[in-house]
Write a protein that holds these residues in place. Structure first.
Motif, PDB file in Angstrom:
ATOM      1  N   UNK A   7      31.594 -19.754 -10.736  1.00 43.85           N
ATOM      2  CA  UNK A   7      32.422 -19.237  -9.930  1.00 43.85           C
ATOM      3  C   UNK A   7      33.045 -19.877  -8.950  1.00 43.85           C
ATOM      4  N   UNK A   8      32.398 -20.326  -8.103  1.00 40.15           N
ATOM      5  CA  UNK A   8      32.829 -21.162  -7.128  1.00 40.15           C
ATOM      6  C   UNK A   8      33.585 -22.373  -7.084  1.00 40.15           C
ATOM      7  N   UNK A   9      33.255 -23.053  -8.402  1.00 43.56           N
ATOM      8  CA  UNK A   9      33.869 -24.084  -8.892  1.00 43.56           C
ATOM      9  C   UNK A   9      35.297 -23.807  -9.562  1.00 43.56           C
ATOM     10  N   UNK A  10      35.226 -22.593 -10.415  1.00 41.97           N
ATOM     11  CA  UNK A  10      36.393 -22.171 -11.081  1.00 41.97           C
ATOM     12  C   UNK A  10      37.598 -21.913  -9.982  1.00 41.97           C
ATOM     13  N   UNK A  11      37.095 -21.373  -8.643  1.00 44.13           N
ATOM     14  CA  UNK A  11      37.741 -20.872  -7.670  1.00 44.13           C
ATOM     15  C   UNK A  11      38.487 -22.120  -6.904  1.00 44.13           C
ATOM     16  N   UNK A  13      38.934 -25.167  -8.466  1.00 42.78           N
ATOM     17  CA  UNK A  13      39.881 -25.662  -9.062  1.00 42.78           C
ATOM     18  C   UNK A  13      41.100 -24.747  -9.517  1.00 42.78           C
ATOM     19  N   UNK A  14      41.148 -23.558  -9.341  1.00 36.01           N
ATOM     20  CA  UNK A  14      42.253 -22.689  -9.555  1.00 36.01           C
ATOM     21  C   UNK A  14      43.028 -22.935  -8.154  1.00 36.01           C
ATOM     22  N   UNK A  15      42.416 -23.339  -6.997  1.00 27.63           N
ATOM     23  CA  UNK A  15      43.146 -23.409  -5.724  1.00 27.63           C
ATOM     24  C   UNK A  15      44.130 -24.754  -5.982  1.00 27.63           C
ATOM     25  N   UNK A  16      43.264 -25.606  -6.310  1.00 29.62           N
ATOM     26  CA  UNK A  16      44.154 -26.897  -6.659  1.00 29.62           C
ATOM     27  C   UNK A  16      45.240 -27.028  -7.639  1.00 29.62           C
ATOM     28  N   UNK A  17      45.284 -26.057  -8.962  1.00 29.30           N
ATOM     29  CA  UNK A  17      46.233 -25.928  -9.561  1.00 29.30           C
ATOM     30  C   UNK A  17      47.368 -25.340  -8.837  1.00 29.30           C
ATOM     31  N   UNK A  18      47.046 -24.200  -8.049  1.00 32.77           N
ATOM     32  CA  UNK A  18      47.988 -23.322  -7.382  1.00 32.77           C
ATOM     33  C   UNK A  18      48.654 -24.250  -6.371  1.00 32.77           C
ATOM     34  N   UNK A  19      47.776 -25.283  -5.706  1.00 34.50           N
ATOM     35  CA  UNK A  19      48.806 -25.974  -4.831  1.00 34.50           C
ATOM     36  C   UNK A  19      49.491 -26.871  -5.369  1.00 34.50           C
ATOM     37  N   UNK A  20      49.278 -27.650  -6.347  1.00 33.47           N
ATOM     38  CA  UNK A  20      50.020 -28.372  -7.502  1.00 33.47           C
ATOM     39  C   UNK A  20      51.442 -27.662  -7.750  1.00 33.47           C
ATOM     40  N   UNK A  21      51.127 -26.409  -8.302  1.00 35.91           N
ATOM     41  CA  UNK A  21      52.410 -25.750  -8.730  1.00 35.91           C
ATOM     42  C   UNK A  21      53.410 -25.253  -7.598  1.00 35.91           C
ATOM     43  N   UNK A  22      52.634 -24.999  -6.355  1.00 40.68           N
ATOM     44  CA  UNK A  22      53.483 -24.572  -5.054  1.00 40.68           C
ATOM     45  C   UNK A  22      54.090 -26.052  -4.692  1.00 40.68           C
ATOM     46  N   UNK A  23      53.509 -27.114  -4.789  1.00 41.58           N
ATOM     47  CA  UNK A  23      54.135 -28.321  -4.372  1.00 41.58           C
ATOM     48  C   UNK A  23      55.381 -28.697  -5.208  1.00 41.58           C
ATOM     49  N   UNK A  45      43.781 -27.945 -15.738  1.00 44.40           N
ATOM     50  CA  UNK A  45      43.696 -26.488 -16.936  1.00 44.40           C
ATOM     51  C   UNK A  45      42.593 -26.930 -17.746  1.00 44.40           C
ATOM     52  N   UNK A  46      42.603 -28.087 -18.305  1.00 43.33           N
ATOM     53  CA  UNK A  46      41.479 -28.361 -19.265  1.00 43.33           C
ATOM     54  C   UNK A  46      40.145 -28.287 -18.817  1.00 43.33           C
ATOM     55  N   UNK A  47      40.086 -28.348 -17.629  1.00 37.01           N
ATOM     56  CA  UNK A  47      38.665 -28.502 -16.925  1.00 37.01           C
ATOM     57  C   UNK A  47      38.251 -26.957 -16.633  1.00 37.01           C
ATOM     58  N   UNK A  48      39.331 -26.164 -15.881  1.00 35.36           N
ATOM     59  CA  UNK A  48      38.983 -24.647 -15.761  1.00 35.36           C
ATOM     60  C   UNK A  48      38.724 -24.023 -17.045  1.00 35.36           C
ATOM     61  N   UNK A  49      39.155 -24.407 -18.278  1.00 31.26           N
ATOM     62  CA  UNK A  49      38.803 -23.595 -19.339  1.00 31.26           C
ATOM     63  C   UNK A  49      37.242 -23.801 -19.855  1.00 31.26           C
ATOM     64  N   UNK A  50      36.689 -25.035 -19.539  1.00 33.96           N
ATOM     65  CA  UNK A  50      35.449 -25.078 -19.862  1.00 33.96           C
ATOM     66  C   UNK A  50      34.625 -24.321 -18.916  1.00 33.96           C
ATOM     67  N   UNK A  51      34.986 -24.356 -17.652  1.00 34.17           N
ATOM     68  CA  UNK A  51      34.282 -23.685 -16.579  1.00 34.17           C
ATOM     69  C   UNK A  51      34.160 -22.206 -16.833  1.00 34.17           C
ATOM     70  N   UNK A  52      35.231 -21.682 -17.387  1.00 33.49           N
ATOM     71  CA  UNK A  52      35.303 -20.200 -17.654  1.00 33.49           C
ATOM     72  C   UNK A  52      34.363 -19.674 -18.488  1.00 33.49           C
TER      73      UNK A  52
END
Length: 111
Positions: A7-11, A13-23, A45-52
């Protein structure tokens, strides 16, 4: 395998994806950097999928894949802000990998 860890790792990674999208949406970046930015989001995205799905071996593979990709993306990027962000992602991946390896070792039966 600890659900809390995934859960922590997914969060993270999601924060990093969000930051890139915002940027990408709030900054005027070159076409070259936009293409690199899309690749970076793809790897996350590929990493977050396997973490889920909590697949340790797959997550380890995706971590290694990203650890190989992000230094290359970092080197090709012209934007200093993006380069700094990629360095943050590289550090995050470096902290996640040993944890996954330890968790994977816990799941291997001892003889």
């Amino acid at each position: 395998m600890s659900e809390e860890f995934f859960f922590k790792v997914r969060i993270d990674i999601e924060e990093q994806k969000r930051a890139l999208s915002t940027f990408a949406t709030r900054t005027d970046v070159s076409q070259n950097d936009k293409a690199i930015l899309l690749k970076a989001e793809y790897y996350l995205l590929r990493l977050s999928r396997v973490l889920y799905v909590n697949k340790i071996n797959s997550a380890l593979f995706r971590i290694r894949e990203s650890q190989n990709a992000f230094p290359e993306l970092h080197g090709k990027t012209r934007s200093l802000l993006l380069r700094n962000h990629y360095q943050e992602i590289i550090r995050l991946l470096a902290t996640i990998q040993p944890e996954l390896v330890d968790k994977n070792d816990e799941n291997v039966p001892r003889v």
